[in-house]
Write a protein that holds these residues in place. Structure first.
Motif: not given
Lengths: 319, 503
Positions: B163-181
């Motif tokens: 699974l390739l994720l190309d800059e997935p956090t560019a438009s996420l809030t920190p909370q959303e990014a944490d959930a993604l991680f």
């Protein structure tokens, strides 16, 4: 469906306009809702709804078809000509004309899909070709010898004020609804219109979807042409000349997004009804019918404006 | 254990540019792998090769140890390589479930699509992601973070192993990014192989197990374990180049009048308290990692976005710049975009029209009549001076080479007679010879009295050209350094400025 979600449905606005317009017009002219007048409304709307669906399927895929009027006209004179010159029985003549329409649409679709040239340019060219063929074959003279059965189909009523012409129109509406909301082909057409890149990465063939959409569009244009031959009782070469504005107006009034990916079958149906009501109202109030065009233009601008505001709000949620 | 995906010795060239040279990368199952590199380092080319958009000129890809060739993106997807790109690949008006299952809608000629089954199937994949989402919801009603998760669910439903994720956090809030991680770790622990592309080094350090860094189309490091690699090391790998620096003499402009001055400027885009001065005849370099807010600052100065606090002074006078037209015609500010194909040039138009567009307004006579001869008289000398290699002024810009296109995009501002020129990544995608020429050109323009703000991620270019270097990070200015043009101490000083905010 939740109650507050209703106003957001595509058909809600047009339906409100239809009811409001009927109420207002009836208040001033009670004859508006008489069976005879309803029959006239239905006759006009039956052909127009097929015309509108013919364009709507192309709007769904994010293109436009300027040639629907020319295809409809060519199919109409073929239908009449086959019956008059070669004495084809009406059903066989109708099938041939429908096949011709579908083939003309497929030709458009194939050129668009293969060359990558915009649908605007391709259908502009084919509009000229089909219209030229129509006028060349007929030398601009109508076919007058239309069998009585065809004339009856175009004018007789089936039940109460409901004309026979409403039957094919209703079948088309039901078929389009089924196709666009329940069948794979229709979903693929909408997917390509909504995001061609995403659709292609999901294994949707853009070429095949384009062929389907244009083939169907040509088929429906031909059907509308055949219906008009019955209603006018002659194979008029100028059939289709005035379809273009209506064909875009009705889907747009019904909430279609011109960039593709979203159309409403019932919204488009209501759009056609609105246009028919406006035409009738102008006649009833003795306003020059030429003003229909002005009103139609204003209506397009208004709905496009409303849709634009909705879209901006939608993207605002996204950001 | 065999690697999930291996890239070996991949080469890829485009006309005039070598994009990738002998690049390698090994993705192990059960690991999150970071792919890093500055703009133009070759990341996106490598991603496109892995996802089947491009075919490599040489080298090979191996999936589970077996060599593979992808004829197109579809082939890569069916081989089990899923990608979540920066641009969203969903149909907005379709439901979540239909988007996930679009490849297998089922149904036949007359049989309709079975939405109940489709949504039930989608439910399974949403459950895998522990995503509390009704599969019947239209995608257009979801926010960016959720759309991304839907794309991941879609990829998983296609039996994706890489699974390739190309800059997935560019438009996420920190909370959303944490959930993604959390989700990424979960997938990793279940044995998936993930390739994570990001410009945010903190994130990379936080979640990645291995790292590959690209620099100038080559491996600065290949599949190195993340353990023991610090942020400093990553930055050094990304920007620490060793190429020869053109030898320009140092200049001082301390006495020259300030052409452009920002005092405590904050913007609608998030810049805070930016102070910056560019003097007449000076080249000021604006350095920072991607995402530091440099291009955005230039666009705010140009009047594209609102300035919320502070002052902009042009030639010593405070100015409120409300539009690009005002910036060009009243203030004499020009901007050479980093994205010349999208923002800088109209590729289908002629050299004359492209270079002349900025002066039409000035040259137009009564009734807005514009004579070609007048534009030609104005633009011709500039084109000649910049040595744009074009058969004639009527040539379509799209047919010129990248370097010559870049010259045309500079020419249009010179023709407009701007006094302040903001140049953004001027040498991305041009060959070495043209690069040297553009460097000389910028020096010459400054020598002739222009004030130049140079934005570049190319450290040697910055150190070669700039008289002074201003470092930005996180939409703030974090330091200012007089350029000594000695590479090692300069690059270390610049890195120290970048780290000041990180520390």
């Amino acid at each position: 469906m939740k109650l507050f979600a209703l106003p957001r449905a595509d058909w809600f606005g047009p339906l409100a306009i239809v009811l409001f317009a009927c109420a207002v017009i009836t208040a001033f002219a009670p004859s508006f809702l008489s069976p005879f007048n309803i029959q006239i409304l239905l006759l006009a709307a039956s052909v127009n709804v097929v015309v509108a669906m013919s364009q709507m399927i192309i709007i769904a895929i994010g293109q436009m078809n300027l040639a629907i009027g020319a295809i409809g006209g060519l199919a109409a004179v073929s239908f009449a000509g086959l019956m008059q010159v070669w004495s084809f029985p009406p059903p066989l003549a109708a099938l041939s004309a429908l096949g011709l329409g579908a083939a003309a649409g497929l030709l458009n679709g194939a050129l668009i899909a293969r060359t990558g040239v915009s649908a605007f340019v391709i259908t502009l060219a084919s509009l000229s070709i089909f219209k030229g063929a129509d006028l060349g074959i007929t030398r601009a003279q109508p076919f007058y010898n239309i069998p009585a059965s065809v004339k009856a189909f175009g004018n007789a009523t089936m039940l109460g004020p409901i004309p026979w012409l409403a039957l094919p129109a209703a079948l088309v509406v039901a078929g389009m609804w089924r196709l666009l909301y329940r069948q794979k082909v229709g979903r693929f057409i909408l997917a390509v219109g909504g995001n061609a890149n995403a659709a292609e990465l999901s294994g949707v063939s853009i070429e095949r979807a384009t062929l389907w959409a244009h083939g169907l569009s040509g088929f429906l244009a031909a059907l509308a042409g055949i219906m008009l031959v019955g209603r006018l009782q002659l194979g008029q070469p100028s059939i289709g000349d005035d379809w273009l504005i209506l064909s875009f107006a009705a889907p747009v009034i019904g909430g279609a997004v011109l960039s593709g990916g979203h159309v409403s079958v019932f919204g488009t149906l209501l759009g056609v009804v609105i246009v028919a009501i406006i035409t009738q109202a102008l006649v009833i109030f003795r306003i020059d019918p030429f003003f229909v065009q002005v009103v139609l233009g204003l209506l397009i601008l208004w709905t496009v404006g409303v849709n634009r505001i909705r879209e901006v709000r939608l993207s605002g949620v996204r950001a | 254990m065999t690697a999930a995906l291996e890239v070996h010795g991949v080469h890829k060239s485009f006309p005039g540019v070598k994009a990738l040279a002998d690049v390698g990368l090994v993705l192990r199952p059960g690991a999150i792998h970071a792919l890093l590199g500055e703009n133009g380092a070759g990341k996106s080319t490598l991603i496109k090769i892995v996802t089947g958009v491009y075919q490599p000129d040489a080298g090979e890809l191996r999936l589970d140890g077996r060599p593979v060739r992808f004829a197109g993106p579809r082939a890569a997807i069916s081989a089990g390589i899923g990608a979540v790109h920066q641009e969203r690949n969903l149909i907005p008006r379709f439901s979540v479930g239909e988007n996930i299952g679009l490849e297998r809608l089922g149904g036949g000629w007359l049989k309709g699509v079975d939405y109940a089954a489709l949504h039930a199937e989608a439910r399974k994949w949403l459950d895998v992601l522990e995503l509390d989402l009704d599969p019947r919801t239209p995608v257009s009603e979801l926010n960016v973070a959720r759309r991304q998760l839907v794309e991941i669910a879609k990829a998983l439903s296609l039996r994706t192993r890489v699974l390739l994720l190309d800059e997935p956090t560019a438009s996420l809030t920190p909370q959303e990014a944490d959930a993604l991680f959390r989700l990424m770790r979960k997938l990793r622990d279940e044995g998936a192989s993930l390739l994570f592309v990001s410009h945010k080094l903190e994130e990379v350090q936080q979640i990645c197990d291995e790292v590959t860094v690209l620099r100038d189309g080559r491996n600065a490091c290949a599949s190195r374990p993340m353990a023991g690699v610090g942020r400093q090391d990553l930055v050094r790998l990304m920007i620490g180049r060793n190429e020869q620096i053109a030898d320009f003499a140092p200049r001082s402009h301390a006495d020259a009048p300030a052409q452009l001055e920002l005092r405590g400027v904050s913007t609608a885009l998030g810049h805070v308290g930016v102070d910056l001065t560019v003097r007449k005849g000076e080249i000021v370099g604006l350095y920072g990692l991607v995402g530091a807010g440099r291009t955005e600052l230039a666009k705010c100065v140009l009047g594209l976005h609102r300035i919320t606090a502070g002052e902009v002074l042009v030639e010593g006078k405070p100015r409120r710049i409300g539009s690009v037209a005002q910036a060009i015609h009243d203030c004499g500010i020009g901007y050479v975009s980093e994205d010349r194909k999208q923002e800088g040039l109209i590729l289908a138009h002629s050299v004359l029209d492209n270079a002349g567009v900025t002066v039409w307004r000035k040259l137009a006579r009564r009734l807005g009549l514009l004579r070609d001869a007048a534009v030609r008289a104005h633009v011709g000398p500039v084109i000649a001076e910049l040595e744009v290699r074009t058969p004639s002024l009527a040539q379509t810009v799209g047919n010129l080479s990248g370097g010559n296109q870049q010259k045309v995009s500079v020419a249009k501002w010179l023709a407009a007679g701007v006094k302040i020129l903001m140049v953004d990544e001027p040498t991305v995608g041009v060959d070495i010879k043209t690069k040297a020429y553009i460097h000389e050109l910028l020096r010459r323009l400054a020598g002739d009295g222009a004030a130049i703000l140079l934005i570049t991620s190319d450290m040697p270019e910055m150190i070669a050209l700039a008289d002074r270097i201003v470092v930005m990070d996180g939409y703030r200015v974090t330091g200012e350094i007089a350029n000594t043009r000695v590479y090692k101490p300069m690059s270390e000083a610049i890195m120290a400025c970048i780290h000041r905010t990180a520390a």
